[in-house]
Design a protein around this motif. Structure first.
Motif, short mmCIF file in Angstrom:
data_model
loop_
_atom_site.label_atom_id
_atom_site.label_comp_id
_atom_site.label_asym_id
_atom_site.label_seq_id
_atom_site.Cartn_x
_atom_site.Cartn_y
_atom_site.Cartn_z
N GLY A 30 0.82 -1.22 0.00
CA GLY A 30 0.00 0.00 0.00
C GLY A 30 0.85 1.26 0.00
O GLY A 30 2.08 1.18 0.12
N THR A 31 0.19 2.42 -0.08
CA THR A 31 0.97 3.66 -0.19
C THR A 31 1.75 3.97 1.08
O THR A 31 2.85 4.51 1.03
N ASP A 32 1.21 3.61 2.25
CA ASP A 32 1.93 3.92 3.50
C ASP A 32 2.73 2.70 4.02
O ASP A 32 3.36 2.79 5.07
N GLY A 33 2.69 1.61 3.30
CA GLY A 33 3.46 0.41 3.72
C GLY A 33 2.81 -0.36 4.85
O GLY A 33 3.36 -1.37 5.32
N LEU A 34 1.61 0.07 5.28
CA LEU A 34 1.02 -0.54 6.49
C LEU A 34 -0.11 -1.52 6.21
O LEU A 34 -0.67 -2.11 7.15
N SER A 35 -0.45 -1.74 4.93
CA SER A 35 -1.63 -2.58 4.64
C SER A 35 -1.50 -3.98 5.23
O SER A 35 -2.44 -4.48 5.87
N ALA A 36 -0.36 -4.64 5.00
CA ALA A 36 -0.18 -6.01 5.51
C ALA A 36 -0.18 -6.01 7.04
O ALA A 36 -0.81 -6.87 7.68
N LEU A 37 0.52 -5.04 7.63
CA LEU A 37 0.56 -4.98 9.10
C LEU A 37 -0.84 -4.79 9.67
O LEU A 37 -1.19 -5.41 10.68
N ARG A 38 -1.66 -3.97 9.01
CA ARG A 38 -3.05 -3.77 9.47
C ARG A 38 -3.80 -5.10 9.48
O ARG A 38 -4.47 -5.44 10.46
N GLN A 39 -3.67 -5.86 8.39
CA GLN A 39 -4.42 -7.13 8.30
C GLN A 39 -3.91 -8.14 9.33
O GLN A 39 -4.70 -8.83 9.97
N ILE A 40 -2.61 -8.22 9.46
CA ILE A 40 -2.02 -9.21 10.38
C ILE A 40 -2.39 -8.88 11.83
O ILE A 40 -2.80 -9.75 12.60
N ILE A 41 -2.28 -7.59 12.18
CA ILE A 41 -2.57 -7.19 13.57
C ILE A 41 -4.08 -7.33 13.85
O ILE A 41 -4.47 -7.85 14.90
N ALA A 42 -4.90 -6.92 12.88
CA ALA A 42 -6.35 -6.99 13.10
C ALA A 42 -6.81 -8.43 13.32
O ALA A 42 -7.74 -8.70 14.08
N GLY A 43 -6.14 -9.38 12.69
CA GLY A 43 -6.58 -10.77 12.79
C GLY A 43 -5.94 -11.56 13.91
O GLY A 43 -6.31 -12.72 14.16
#
Ligand SMILES: C[S@@+](CC[C@H](N)C(=O)[O-])C[C@H]1O[C@@H](n2cnc3c(N)ncnc32)[C@H](O)[C@@H]1O
Length: 272
Positions: free
Chosen positions: A206-219
């Motif tokens: 993603g543009t801020d580099g956080l998309s994967a971290l968001r998904q991993i942390i949310a789950g």
């Protein structure tokens, strides 16, 4: 040997900050000698074949190809992994992630985005009795990870292809660990050094580099057993965002660790 070494140094001088080490590694690859033998046998001349091979490797290094790709391998903690252009080259920062994860034994472990398998294999070597699952979206990366596990005689890792938690949805874990892609799509670093030769699936999110971290942390909380832990690696400017995400997704005891350069690099939290 000394002559070839000198020529190699001249070729890479000013271009690669690691010129001396690079030249010695390439000479070792071309001759089959160790780096210390290369230093000790300065008088030895290269054979025709060795000379050709050294020149070809040096040319590729001059064009910027990573040393790990030229050698086909990279050391990680206390073992050596096969690497190829389809996987991220394991980084020293990721050894901190393994170190943090190993602080507390875990029976059931999940490594998300396993790449070369470096994290899963390090944990499996330390914990021979644990059940270890390793997931990656790239089937090519998983093939390398499996070859590495086999070569290192680590038999208790199960590998899954798919999107983060999707292929392991029915399981719960005591530890989830991940070094996900965390660079932004437009970061200038993507055009520099080794990363130019690495897969974008392993680098950007993603543009801020956080998309994967968001998904991993949310789950994570829903997939962790009580008091189970999540440890993730992230960019040095992402630590606060990662701590906030962990707090927003029901994790407690959140803490960030620094890498050898003194940058915030690893953050962990635990389920309640
Ligand atoms: C930064 S690399 C880390 C590789 C390895 N764990 C390491 O530390 O060297 C991120 C890995 O995540 C994988 N990946 C990217 N998106 C994914 C997704 N949606 N689901 C699963 N794995 C993914 C990439 O293929 C890559 O192997």
């Amino acid at each position: 040997m000394a002559q070839a070494r000198q020529a190699g140094l001249l070729a890479l001088k000013g271009q690669q900050s690691s010129a001396r080490l690079d030249v010695d590694c390439l000479l070792a690859a071309a001759t089959g000698l160790s780096r210390s033998q290369i230093l000790a046998f300065g008088e030895r001349l290269l054979s025709y074949v060795e000379d050709e091979q050294f020149s070809a490797l040096l040319d590729r290094r001059q064009r910027g190809e990573p040393i790990a790709h030229l050698l086909g391998q990279r050391d990680f903690i206390d073992f050596t992994l096969k690497v190829a252009p389809c996987v991220l080259i394991p980084r020293p920062e990721t050894e901190h992630l393994v170190e943090a994860a190993l602080e507390q034994p875990a029976d059931r472990v999940l490594d998300l985005g396993t790449g070369s398998g470096c994290i899963a294999i390090a944990l499996a070597r330390a914990w021979p009795e644990s059940t270890i699952h390793a997931v990656d979206y790239s089937t090519e990366a998983l093939a390398i990870a499996q070859q590495n596990a086999q070569a290192l005689k680590v038999e208790h890792i199960s590998f899954f292809t798919g999107d983060w938690y999707e292929p392991v949805a029915q399981y719960r874990y005591d530890l989830i660990v991940s070094n996900p892609p965390y660079m932004g799509l437009n970061e200038p670093e993507l055009q520099q050094g080794d990363v130019q030769f690495e897969p974008s699936l392993a680098l950007t999110s993603g543009t801020d580099g956080l998309s994967a971290l968001r998904q991993i942390i949310a789950g994570a909380a829903a997939r962790l057993n009580a008091r189970g832990r999540l440890w993730v690696e992230h960019g040095y400017q992402q630590a606060k965002a990662v701590r906030d995400l962990m707090a927003a997704h029901d994790l407690v005891n959140i803490e960030t660790r620094y890498d050898l350069a003194g940058q915030e690099r690893i953050t962990g939290g635990r389920a309640q």
